[in-house]
Design a protein around this motif. Structure first.
Motif, PDB file in Angstrom:
ATOM      1  N   ILE A 139       0.839  -1.205   0.000  1.00 18.66           N
ATOM      2  CA  ILE A 139       0.000   0.000   0.000  1.00 18.66           C
ATOM      3  C   ILE A 139       0.872   1.253   0.000  1.00 18.66           C
ATOM      4  O   ILE A 139       0.613   2.220  -0.730  1.00 18.66           O
ATOM      5  N   LYS A 140       1.928   1.224   0.800  1.00 18.99           N
ATOM      6  CA  LYS A 140       2.819   2.393   0.889  1.00 18.99           C
ATOM      7  C   LYS A 140       3.458   2.696  -0.463  1.00 18.99           C
ATOM      8  O   LYS A 140       3.531   3.863  -0.887  1.00 18.99           O
ATOM      9  N   GLN A 141       3.906   1.657  -1.147  1.00 20.21           N
ATOM     10  CA  GLN A 141       4.531   1.851  -2.458  1.00 20.21           C
ATOM     11  C   GLN A 141       3.525   2.370  -3.474  1.00 20.21           C
ATOM     12  O   GLN A 141       3.827   3.280  -4.258  1.00 20.21           O
ATOM     13  N   ARG A 142       2.325   1.820  -3.463  1.00 27.13           N
ATOM     14  CA  ARG A 142       1.310   2.260  -4.422  1.00 27.13           C
ATOM     15  C   ARG A 142       0.862   3.689  -4.139  1.00 27.13           C
ATOM     16  O   ARG A 142       0.634   4.467  -5.078  1.00 27.13           O
ATOM     17  N   LEU A 143       0.748   4.059  -2.864  1.00 31.85           N
ATOM     18  CA  LEU A 143       0.381   5.437  -2.520  1.00 31.85           C
ATOM     19  C   LEU A 143       1.436   6.414  -3.026  1.00 31.85           C
ATOM     20  O   LEU A 143       1.108   7.503  -3.519  1.00 31.85           O
ATOM     21  N   GLU A 144       2.693   6.027  -2.898  1.00 35.28           N
ATOM     22  CA  GLU A 144       3.775   6.893  -3.387  1.00 35.28           C
ATOM     23  C   GLU A 144       3.673   7.089  -4.898  1.00 35.28           C
ATOM     24  O   GLU A 144       3.816   8.216  -5.399  1.00 35.28           O
ATOM     25  N   ILE A 145       3.382   6.016  -5.623  1.00 35.52           N
ATOM     26  CA  ILE A 145       3.248   6.114  -7.080  1.00 35.52           C
ATOM     27  C   ILE A 145       2.052   6.973  -7.460  1.00 35.52           C
ATOM     28  O   ILE A 145       2.127   7.838  -8.347  1.00 35.52           O
ATOM     29  N   LEU A 146       0.924   6.767  -6.800  1.00 33.34           N
ATOM     30  CA  LEU A 146      -0.293   7.520  -7.134  1.00 33.34           C
ATOM     31  C   LEU A 146      -0.121   9.010  -6.866  1.00 33.34           C
ATOM     32  O   LEU A 146      -0.615   9.856  -7.635  1.00 33.34           O
ATOM     33  N   ASN A 147       0.567   9.349  -5.788  1.00 32.95           N
ATOM     34  CA  ASN A 147       0.811  10.771  -5.508  1.00 32.95           C
ATOM     35  C   ASN A 147       1.669  11.398  -6.602  1.00 32.95           C
ATOM     36  O   ASN A 147       1.463  12.561  -6.984  1.00 32.95           O
ATOM     37  N   GLY A 148       2.621  10.610  -7.114  1.00 32.45           N
ATOM     38  CA  GLY A 148       3.427  11.117  -8.220  1.00 32.45           C
ATOM     39  C   GLY A 148       2.617  11.261  -9.490  1.00 32.45           C
ATOM     40  O   GLY A 148       2.755  12.247 -10.228  1.00 32.45           O
ATOM     41  N   LEU A 149       1.741  10.284  -9.784  1.00 35.32           N
ATOM     42  CA  LEU A 149       0.896  10.374 -10.970  1.00 35.32           C
ATOM     43  C   LEU A 149      -0.081  11.543 -10.883  1.00 35.32           C
ATOM     44  O   LEU A 149      -0.416  12.169 -11.900  1.00 35.32           O
ATOM     45  N   LEU A 150      -0.548  11.825  -9.673  1.00 35.31           N
ATOM     46  CA  LEU A 150      -1.469  12.951  -9.497  1.00 35.31           C
ATOM     47  C   LEU A 150      -0.766  14.268  -9.812  1.00 35.31           C
ATOM     48  O   LEU A 150      -1.350  15.154 -10.458  1.00 35.31           O
ATOM     49  N   ILE A 151       0.480  14.376  -9.376  1.00 32.49           N
ATOM     50  CA  ILE A 151       1.260  15.582  -9.708  1.00 32.49           C
ATOM     51  C   ILE A 151       1.465  15.684 -11.215  1.00 32.49           C
ATOM     52  O   ILE A 151       1.360  16.765 -11.814  1.00 32.49           O
ATOM     53  N   ALA A 152       1.747  14.535 -11.837  1.00 35.69           N
ATOM     54  CA  ALA A 152       1.940  14.535 -13.293  1.00 35.69           C
ATOM     55  C   ALA A 152       0.659  14.927 -14.010  1.00 35.69           C
ATOM     56  O   ALA A 152       0.695  15.650 -15.019  1.00 35.69           O
ATOM     57  N   TYR A 153      -0.489  14.501 -13.519  1.00 42.17           N
ATOM     58  CA  TYR A 153      -1.760  14.857 -14.153  1.00 42.17           C
ATOM     59  C   TYR A 153      -2.016  16.364 -14.049  1.00 42.17           C
ATOM     60  O   TYR A 153      -2.452  16.994 -15.015  1.00 42.17           O
ATOM     61  N   LEU A 154      -1.725  16.907 -12.873  1.00 45.37           N
ATOM     62  CA  LEU A 154      -1.964  18.332 -12.674  1.00 45.37           C
ATOM     63  C   LEU A 154      -0.996  19.197 -13.473  1.00 45.37           C
ATOM     64  O   LEU A 154      -1.250  20.390 -13.691  1.00 45.37           O
ATOM     65  N   ASN A 155       0.116  18.607 -13.911  1.00 40.37           N
ATOM     66  CA  ASN A 155       1.125  19.358 -14.675  1.00 40.37           C
ATOM     67  C   ASN A 155       1.473  18.589 -15.955  1.00 40.37           C
ATOM     68  O   ASN A 155       2.642  18.475 -16.335  1.00 40.37           O
ATOM     69  N   LEU A 165      -2.265   7.702 -20.999  1.00 42.65           N
ATOM     70  CA  LEU A 165      -2.613   9.086 -20.686  1.00 42.65           C
ATOM     71  C   LEU A 165      -4.119   9.303 -20.689  1.00 42.65           C
ATOM     72  O   LEU A 165      -4.639  10.121 -19.924  1.00 42.65           O
ATOM     73  N   ARG A 166      -4.827   8.555 -21.520  1.00 43.24           N
ATOM     74  CA  ARG A 166      -6.280   8.722 -21.554  1.00 43.24           C
ATOM     75  C   ARG A 166      -6.924   8.193 -20.279  1.00 43.24           C
ATOM     76  O   ARG A 166      -8.041   8.570 -19.935  1.00 43.24           O
ATOM     77  N   LYS A 167      -6.225   7.272 -19.583  1.00 42.37           N
ATOM     78  CA  LYS A 167      -6.746   6.738 -18.335  1.00 42.37           C
ATOM     79  C   LYS A 167      -6.313   7.562 -17.124  1.00 42.37           C
ATOM     80  O   LYS A 167      -6.783   7.332 -16.022  1.00 42.37           O
ATOM     81  N   LEU A 168      -5.405   8.490 -17.365  1.00 48.12           N
ATOM     82  CA  LEU A 168      -4.864   9.280 -16.265  1.00 48.12           C
ATOM     83  C   LEU A 168      -5.832  10.398 -15.920  1.00 48.12           C
ATOM     84  O   LEU A 168      -5.658  11.548 -16.288  1.00 48.12           O
ATOM     85  N   GLU A 169      -6.863  10.057 -15.204  1.00 48.12           N
ATOM     86  CA  GLU A 169      -7.883  11.021 -14.832  1.00 48.12           C
ATOM     87  C   GLU A 169      -7.784  11.298 -13.336  1.00 48.12           C
ATOM     88  O   GLU A 169      -7.532  10.404 -12.526  1.00 48.12           O
ATOM     89  N   GLU A 170      -8.020  12.516 -12.996  1.00 44.67           N
ATOM     90  CA  GLU A 170      -7.873  12.955 -11.607  1.00 44.67           C
ATOM     91  C   GLU A 170      -8.817  12.206 -10.676  1.00 44.67           C
ATOM     92  O   GLU A 170      -8.431  11.788  -9.579  1.00 44.67           O
ATOM     93  N   MET A 171     -10.043  11.972 -11.088  1.00 43.50           N
ATOM     94  CA  MET A 171     -11.023  11.315 -10.231  1.00 43.50           C
ATOM     95  C   MET A 171     -10.623   9.866  -9.935  1.00 43.50           C
ATOM     96  O   MET A 171     -10.769   9.380  -8.813  1.00 43.50           O
ATOM     97  N   GLN A 172     -10.108   9.183 -10.964  1.00 43.94           N
ATOM     98  CA  GLN A 172      -9.684   7.802 -10.751  1.00 43.94           C
ATOM     99  C   GLN A 172      -8.514   7.726  -9.778  1.00 43.94           C
ATOM    100  O   GLN A 172      -8.467   6.861  -8.888  1.00 43.94           O
ATOM    101  N   ILE A 173      -7.555   8.622  -9.952  1.00 44.02           N
ATOM    102  CA  ILE A 173      -6.391   8.621  -9.065  1.00 44.02           C
ATOM    103  C   ILE A 173      -6.805   8.931  -7.637  1.00 44.02           C
ATOM    104  O   ILE A 173      -6.393   8.251  -6.681  1.00 44.02           O
ATOM    105  N   LYS A 174      -7.643   9.941  -7.469  1.00 48.02           N
ATOM    106  CA  LYS A 174      -8.068  10.315  -6.119  1.00 48.02           C
ATOM    107  C   LYS A 174      -8.922   9.227  -5.482  1.00 48.02           C
ATOM    108  O   LYS A 174      -8.850   8.994  -4.271  1.00 48.02           O
ATOM    109  N   SER A 175      -9.728   8.540  -6.287  1.00 51.57           N
ATOM    110  CA  SER A 175     -10.550   7.454  -5.754  1.00 51.57           C
ATOM    111  C   SER A 175      -9.683   6.304  -5.247  1.00 51.57           C
ATOM    112  O   SER A 175      -9.894   5.776  -4.157  1.00 51.57           O
TER     113      SER A 175
END
Length: 315
Positions: free
Chosen positions: A206-222, A262-272
């Motif tokens: 879980i810790k590793q996946r949370l770290e990856i998702l937080n990085g993907l969220l930053i990438a989505y926002l930028n 990239l088409r799957k990289l949606e903010e709602m999915q990452i946050k969910s």
């Protein structure tokens, strides 16, 4: 399931037991760590042998075996007396002792008949199909069936002994003879250790996946800036790490993404997914077993303080 074998200078012989009885004994031991072997024997009444048979030892002898971890118990074949009318009868064996081959048993009974070592016996027939059915015919209807069977028990494998030698490896891989309580206690300790390791492994995932998702969220926002850096810079990795304070794992996850992703990289999915994993992480940590907070030494085995272990016996 039971186990038997011999090594260098030592041997072990553990007969099979009924899993329901063992689960009941484990549950009682978890709830009552100060219990004794005598009480546990009210749940584990003896070995449960797959070929059946009748355990003819007294409860005191059985308790003694489980208390010392060594001994033998006598097991006899189970039989029925079938009436044939006019005072005639026949004896039908429906269960044979553990580790006795039916074919060899029938041969032995036939040898006793031919050698006339059992003059009260007239005939032996094997009518077994899927179930055991060995028919013994007495010499006459005046023969006492109990007397006939007592003679056969003495001269054949219709009566055998089941050996107990509970010589097993403890947690330090040291062989020693354990009694019933010690073996059950070691099993409980083992199950707690397995649950601790499984929980720790899941928390690390879980810790590793949370770290990856937080990085993907930053990438989505930028996303536009990330694409620009990847296209224009020769070494995008250190630049992205410095710009957004990303870890090596986060940057590698971003750089290893396929364009179709990239088409799957949606903010709602990452946050969910982030929300679900954070909830699971919190729940797992609340139930995790730590050496300092949730385990105390109780009567030779470890018992958790705030973790419900009543279900350990069925895992």
């Amino acid at each position: 399931n039971g186990s038997s074998g011999i090594a260098v200078g030592m041997a072990t012989s553990v007969p099979p037991h009924n899993v329901k009885e063992l689960c009941q004994a484990l549950t009682h031991l978890i709830d009552n760590p100060d219990t004794d072997v005598k009480t546990l024997c009210t749940y584990v009444k003896g070995p449960d042998l797959p070929t059946g048979g009748v355990l003819i030892e007294s409860p005191e002898v059985i308790r003694s075996v489980y208390k010392t971890g060594r001994g033998t118990l006598r097991v006899r074949a189970k039989y029925e007396v079938e009436s044939l009318g006019n005072g005639q009868y026949q004896i039908v064996i429906t269960q044979i002792p553990y580790r006795v081959e039916k074919g060899k048993l029938v041969e032995k009974l036939a040898d006793l008949l031919l050698s006339k070592k059992v003059p009260l016996l007239s005939n032996v027939m094997d009518e077994s199909s899927e179930d055991i059915r060995i028919v013994l015919t007495p010499k006459s209807r005046a023969v006492d069936p109990e007397l006939l069977m007592s003679i056969l028990f003495k001269h054949s494998d219709l009566e055998t002994r089941v050996t107990f030698n509970l010589n097993v490896l403890d947690r330090q891989n040291v062989p020693r003879v354990m009694n019933l309580k010690e073996i059950l206690g070691c099993y409980i300790t083992h199950r707690i250790e397995v649950l601790k390791r499984r929980t720790t492994f899941r928390l690390d995932q879980i810790k590793q996946r949370l770290e990856i998702l937080n990085g993907l969220l930053i990438a989505y926002l930028n996303l536009d800036e990330v694409i620009r850096i990847i296209r224009e810079e020769d070494e995008p990795k250190p630049i992205m790490q410095k710009k957004w304070q990303l870890t090596d794992l986060q940057v590698e996850s971003i750089l290893n993404m396929r364009l179709r992703s990239l088409r799957k990289l949606e903010e709602m999915q990452i946050k969910s997914e982030l929300s679900d994993l954070e909830a699971e992480d919190k729940k797992s940590k609340a139930k995790s077993l730590s050496d300092t907070e949730s385990i105390e030494l109780l009567v030779g085995f470890l018992k958790p303080n705030f973790f419900d272990v009543k279900f350990l016996s069925i895992l």
